[in-house]
Write an enzyme that holds these catalytic residues in place. Sequence first.
Site, PDB file in Angstrom:
ATOM      1  N   HIS A 110     -32.490  35.075  43.017  1.00 31.24           N
ATOM      2  CA  HIS A 110     -33.853  34.568  43.217  1.00 31.24           C
ATOM      3  C   HIS A 110     -34.468  34.084  41.902  1.00 31.24           C
ATOM      4  O   HIS A 110     -34.976  32.972  41.822  1.00 31.24           O
ATOM      5  CB  HIS A 110     -34.730  35.656  43.835  1.00 31.24           C
ATOM      6  CG  HIS A 110     -34.401  35.893  45.278  1.00 31.24           C
ATOM      7  ND1 HIS A 110     -33.364  36.700  45.669  1.00 31.24           N
ATOM      8  CD2 HIS A 110     -34.958  35.407  46.405  1.00 31.24           C
ATOM      9  CE1 HIS A 110     -33.308  36.702  46.993  1.00 31.24           C
ATOM     10  NE2 HIS A 110     -34.254  35.931  47.468  1.00 31.24           N
ATOM     11  N   ILE A 111     -34.428  34.936  40.870  1.00 34.92           N
ATOM     12  CA  ILE A 111     -35.067  34.560  39.600  1.00 34.92           C
ATOM     13  C   ILE A 111     -34.226  33.511  38.868  1.00 34.92           C
ATOM     14  O   ILE A 111     -34.744  32.475  38.443  1.00 34.92           O
ATOM     15  CB  ILE A 111     -35.299  35.797  38.708  1.00 34.92           C
ATOM     16  CG1 ILE A 111     -36.252  36.776  39.412  1.00 34.92           C
ATOM     17  CG2 ILE A 111     -35.872  35.386  37.352  1.00 34.92           C
ATOM     18  CD1 ILE A 111     -36.441  38.100  38.699  1.00 34.92           C
TER      19      ILE A 111
ATOM     20  N   ASP B 261     -22.264  33.613  38.140  1.00 33.49           N
ATOM     21  CA  ASP B 261     -22.642  34.644  39.121  1.00 33.49           C
ATOM     22  C   ASP B 261     -21.338  35.167  39.727  1.00 33.49           C
ATOM     23  O   ASP B 261     -20.369  34.414  39.868  1.00 33.49           O
ATOM     24  CB  ASP B 261     -23.540  34.035  40.213  1.00 33.49           C
ATOM     25  CG  ASP B 261     -24.328  35.101  40.965  1.00 33.49           C
ATOM     26  OD1 ASP B 261     -25.565  35.112  40.863  1.00 33.49           O
ATOM     27  OD2 ASP B 261     -23.695  35.941  41.651  1.00 33.49           O
TER      28      ASP B 261
ATOM     29  N   ASP C 129     -37.708  42.402  27.549  1.00 31.28           N
ATOM     30  CA  ASP C 129     -38.814  42.987  28.322  1.00 31.28           C
ATOM     31  C   ASP C 129     -38.455  44.359  28.896  1.00 31.28           C
ATOM     32  O   ASP C 129     -39.322  45.103  29.322  1.00 31.28           O
ATOM     33  CB  ASP C 129     -39.129  42.025  29.482  1.00 31.28           C
ATOM     34  CG  ASP C 129     -40.364  42.404  30.269  1.00 31.28           C
ATOM     35  OD1 ASP C 129     -41.388  42.710  29.642  1.00 31.28           O
ATOM     36  OD2 ASP C 129     -40.315  42.390  31.512  1.00 31.28           O
TER      37      ASP C 129
ATOM     38  N   GLU D  66     -37.767  53.559  28.810  1.00 31.13           N
ATOM     39  CA  GLU D  66     -39.111  52.984  28.739  1.00 31.13           C
ATOM     40  C   GLU D  66     -40.142  54.094  28.863  1.00 31.13           C
ATOM     41  O   GLU D  66     -39.935  55.050  29.617  1.00 31.13           O
ATOM     42  CB  GLU D  66     -39.288  51.967  29.883  1.00 31.13           C
ATOM     43  CG  GLU D  66     -38.348  50.774  29.704  1.00 31.13           C
ATOM     44  CD  GLU D  66     -38.478  49.719  30.798  1.00 31.13           C
ATOM     45  OE1 GLU D  66     -39.337  49.865  31.691  1.00 31.13           O
ATOM     46  OE2 GLU D  66     -37.700  48.749  30.750  1.00 31.13           O
TER      47      GLU D  66
ATOM     48  N   HIS E  72     -42.097  45.504  29.791  1.00 32.55           N
ATOM     49  CA  HIS E  72     -41.672  45.366  31.200  1.00 32.55           C
ATOM     50  C   HIS E  72     -42.774  44.709  32.055  1.00 32.55           C
ATOM     51  O   HIS E  72     -43.215  45.269  33.061  1.00 32.55           O
ATOM     52  CB  HIS E  72     -41.275  46.729  31.783  1.00 32.55           C
ATOM     53  CG  HIS E  72     -40.348  46.610  32.954  1.00 32.55           C
ATOM     54  ND1 HIS E  72     -39.376  47.519  33.244  1.00 32.55           N
ATOM     55  CD2 HIS E  72     -40.241  45.657  33.929  1.00 32.55           C
ATOM     56  CE1 HIS E  72     -38.715  47.158  34.327  1.00 32.55           C
ATOM     57  NE2 HIS E  72     -39.231  46.021  34.771  1.00 32.55           N
ATOM     58  N   ILE E  73     -43.202  43.532  31.614  1.00 29.22           N
ATOM     59  CA  ILE E  73     -44.305  42.858  32.311  1.00 29.22           C
ATOM     60  C   ILE E  73     -43.854  41.530  32.945  1.00 29.22           C
ATOM     61  O   ILE E  73     -44.691  40.714  33.314  1.00 29.22           O
ATOM     62  CB  ILE E  73     -45.524  42.616  31.390  1.00 29.22           C
ATOM     63  CG1 ILE E  73     -45.111  42.113  30.003  1.00 29.22           C
ATOM     64  CG2 ILE E  73     -46.361  43.861  31.226  1.00 29.22           C
ATOM     65  CD1 ILE E  73     -44.913  40.677  29.880  1.00 29.22           C
ATOM     66  N   GLY E  74     -42.534  41.368  33.053  1.00 27.75           N
ATOM     67  CA  GLY E  74     -42.018  40.095  33.566  1.00 27.75           C
ATOM     68  C   GLY E  74     -42.670  39.662  34.871  1.00 27.75           C
ATOM     69  O   GLY E  74     -42.992  38.497  35.079  1.00 27.75           O
ATOM     70  N   GLY E  75     -42.887  40.616  35.767  1.00 27.29           N
ATOM     71  CA  GLY E  75     -43.415  40.254  37.089  1.00 27.29           C
ATOM     72  C   GLY E  75     -44.889  40.595  37.233  1.00 27.29           C
ATOM     73  O   GLY E  75     -45.442  40.504  38.339  1.00 27.29           O
TER      74      GLY E  75
HETATM   75  P1  NAI Z   1     -31.256  38.820  43.006  1.00 25.77           P
HETATM   76  O1  NAI Z   1     -30.567  39.942  43.710  1.00 25.77           O
HETATM   77  O2  NAI Z   1     -31.911  37.761  43.789  1.00 25.77           O
HETATM   78  O3  NAI Z   1     -30.183  38.101  42.032  1.00 25.77           O
HETATM   79  C1  NAI Z   1     -29.258  38.794  41.237  1.00 25.77           C
HETATM   80  C2  NAI Z   1     -28.028  37.900  41.092  1.00 25.77           C
HETATM   81  O4  NAI Z   1     -27.137  38.502  40.147  1.00 25.77           O
HETATM   82  C3  NAI Z   1     -27.245  37.744  42.397  1.00 25.77           C
HETATM   83  O5  NAI Z   1     -27.000  36.383  42.651  1.00 25.77           O
HETATM   84  C4  NAI Z   1     -25.938  38.516  42.123  1.00 25.77           C
HETATM   85  O6  NAI Z   1     -24.832  37.987  42.821  1.00 25.77           O
HETATM   86  C5  NAI Z   1     -25.811  38.344  40.628  1.00 25.77           C
HETATM   87  N1  NAI Z   1     -24.949  39.320  39.983  1.00 25.77           N
HETATM   88  C6  NAI Z   1     -24.765  40.626  40.309  1.00 25.77           C
HETATM   89  N2  NAI Z   1     -23.891  41.199  39.446  1.00 25.77           N
HETATM   90  C7  NAI Z   1     -23.533  40.248  38.565  1.00 25.77           C
HETATM   91  C8  NAI Z   1     -22.658  40.229  37.448  1.00 25.77           C
HETATM   92  N3  NAI Z   1     -21.987  41.326  37.057  1.00 25.77           N
HETATM   93  N4  NAI Z   1     -22.504  39.061  36.782  1.00 25.77           N
HETATM   94  C9  NAI Z   1     -23.159  37.950  37.170  1.00 25.77           C
HETATM   95  N5  NAI Z   1     -24.001  37.895  38.229  1.00 25.77           N
HETATM   96  C10 NAI Z   1     -24.194  39.043  38.907  1.00 25.77           C
HETATM   97  O7  NAI Z   1     -32.270  39.509  41.992  1.00 25.77           O
HETATM   98  P2  NAI Z   1     -33.539  38.850  41.313  1.00 25.77           P
HETATM   99  O8  NAI Z   1     -34.713  38.996  42.187  1.00 25.77           O
HETATM  100  O9  NAI Z   1     -33.191  37.499  40.805  1.00 25.77           O
HETATM  101  O10 NAI Z   1     -33.760  39.869  40.090  1.00 25.77           O
HETATM  102  C11 NAI Z   1     -32.832  39.955  39.023  1.00 25.77           C
HETATM  103  C12 NAI Z   1     -33.180  41.105  38.103  1.00 25.77           C
HETATM  104  O11 NAI Z   1     -34.483  40.938  37.569  1.00 25.77           O
HETATM  105  C13 NAI Z   1     -33.174  42.475  38.761  1.00 25.77           C
HETATM  106  O12 NAI Z   1     -32.504  43.375  37.916  1.00 25.77           O
HETATM  107  C14 NAI Z   1     -34.609  42.881  38.798  1.00 25.77           C
HETATM  108  O13 NAI Z   1     -34.763  44.260  38.727  1.00 25.77           O
HETATM  109  C15 NAI Z   1     -35.128  42.205  37.529  1.00 25.77           C
HETATM  110  N6  NAI Z   1     -36.577  41.998  37.559  1.00 25.77           N
HETATM  111  C16 NAI Z   1     -37.290  42.286  36.409  1.00 25.77           C
HETATM  112  C17 NAI Z   1     -38.665  42.112  36.387  1.00 25.77           C
HETATM  113  C18 NAI Z   1     -39.422  42.392  35.139  1.00 25.77           C
HETATM  114  O14 NAI Z   1     -40.613  42.723  35.224  1.00 25.77           O
HETATM  115  N7  NAI Z   1     -38.821  42.256  33.980  1.00 25.77           N
HETATM  116  C19 NAI Z   1     -39.401  41.673  37.572  1.00 25.77           C
HETATM  117  C20 NAI Z   1     -38.554  41.314  38.697  1.00 25.77           C
HETATM  118  C21 NAI Z   1     -37.192  41.515  38.676  1.00 25.77           C
END
Ligand code: NAI
Length: 408
Positions: A160-161, A180, A263, A268, A291-294
């Site tokens: 997603h991100i 990925d 972040d 933490e 940790h304020i990314g979102g």
């Molecule tokens: P998502 O589940 O939509 O995407 C994650 C992607 O990583 C998937 O396409 C998956 O196939 C891939 N993936 C998994 N293992 C992998 C590996 N070993 N090598 C390469 N690709 C791999 O998740 P989303 O929503 O994009 O979030 C990603 C991360 O961002 C999560 O860890 C989430 O906790 C973190 N996050 C951090 C925030 C912040 O405040 N800093 C806010 C929101 C999310």
Amino acid sequence: MVSTSFPKSKIKVLLLESIHDVAIEAFNREQFQVESLPGAVDPHILKEKISKVHIVGIRSKTRLTGDILRSGQRLLAVGAFCIGTNQIDLDAASELAIPVFNAPFSNTRSVAELIISHAIALLRRMPEKNAATHQGLWLKSADGCHEVRGKTLGIIGYGHIGSQVSVLAESMGMKVVYYDIVDKLALGNARPLSTLDAVLKASDIVTLHVPATKMTSGLMSREKIALMKKGSHLINYSRGNVVDLDALSAELKSGRLAGAAIDVFPEEPKAKGDVFKSPLQGLANVILTPHIGGSTLEAQENIGGEVSSKLIKFINNGSTTSSVNAPEVELPIHEGVHRILHFHRNVPGVLHRINSYFAERNVNVLAQYLMTNPKTGYLVMDVSRKVANTWIEDLRAMPDTIKARILY
Ligand code: NAI
């Protein structure tokens, strides 16, 4: 077994921790009765309050233990108006057939925007220039400063991100490559590369968007960081244990890497204002954030809208789409039919018992949906005849039924 088939205006909702007004308005439009409190409440008060409501909405400060959930004799669903659900005993919720809904992707855009801003800030050496100017130093120079246009952004994790970052980066004129573990459709002109190493070697900026898994713990090890191009930058807005921060610190100090934006950290602080230590503190051209990314008001509003709409859909129509713990059933609208919602323990014979029961009463089943997870089954039946109250009582009394209700 509790009765759960009643008019909407009798549905009671308890919202804790200042849940966004959009959620309150959504419940009000449904004529549900809403009580919204600004903070978390003591467990004994929560137990008392939860015993009277059908929906409870929390954020991260309220712990819903098995004990508290069991006090919710009428509880139909839980809304986690946040991303994580660690604060909820999901096993207990499943055993009680209480679906939990959260909003995992409401802050995707907020993170993606910040990644782009960091890419620009790092390439312009903004952290250094900002700090110097605050201290009265006039660092007017183009040395080491670049446009992002034409540079290669390497995205690790194209979910997603990652995919949102890809679209925004291309609109800034960047080239995008990604890696990925799952085949993901490339958006725009982004190019998938077949290995992590290939992305690390090709990129001017590497940004990490992987989930927390065994495989991603330590993913950016000393060896992997060493594969990054000289003068490149690393951004981690995923999870704290993905990057070896000591190795990153050494590469930044030696000047081989030009900057980083981080972040998330292996450890933490628990609360706002707590002391925080990291090997990256004090390094030039490094952006550190708590940790304020979102964390944006827009994301809070999205969360309010997303979770309330999932809860309302479950109450009105029975759909459990994207529930964290319940078997997922996406249901069509049920105009002109009577819908039976039946949660049961996932053991042999339940379906046969229910089907025989209705066949004996000459009830025509118009549609039937069943999803299970290892412990729980969720059966939904649309029938043409009005369901007699005694039938639903019989369903509830059947062995292995956890919960049953009807939608008229
Ligand atoms: P998502 O589940 O939509 O995407 C994650 C992607 O990583 C998937 O396409 C998956 O196939 C891939 N993936 C998994 N293992 C992998 C590996 N070993 N090598 C390469 N690709 C791999 O998740 P989303 O929503 O994009 O979030 C990603 C991360 O961002 C999560 O860890 C989430 O906790 C973190 N996050 C951090 C925030 C912040 O405040 N800093 C806010 C929101 C999310």
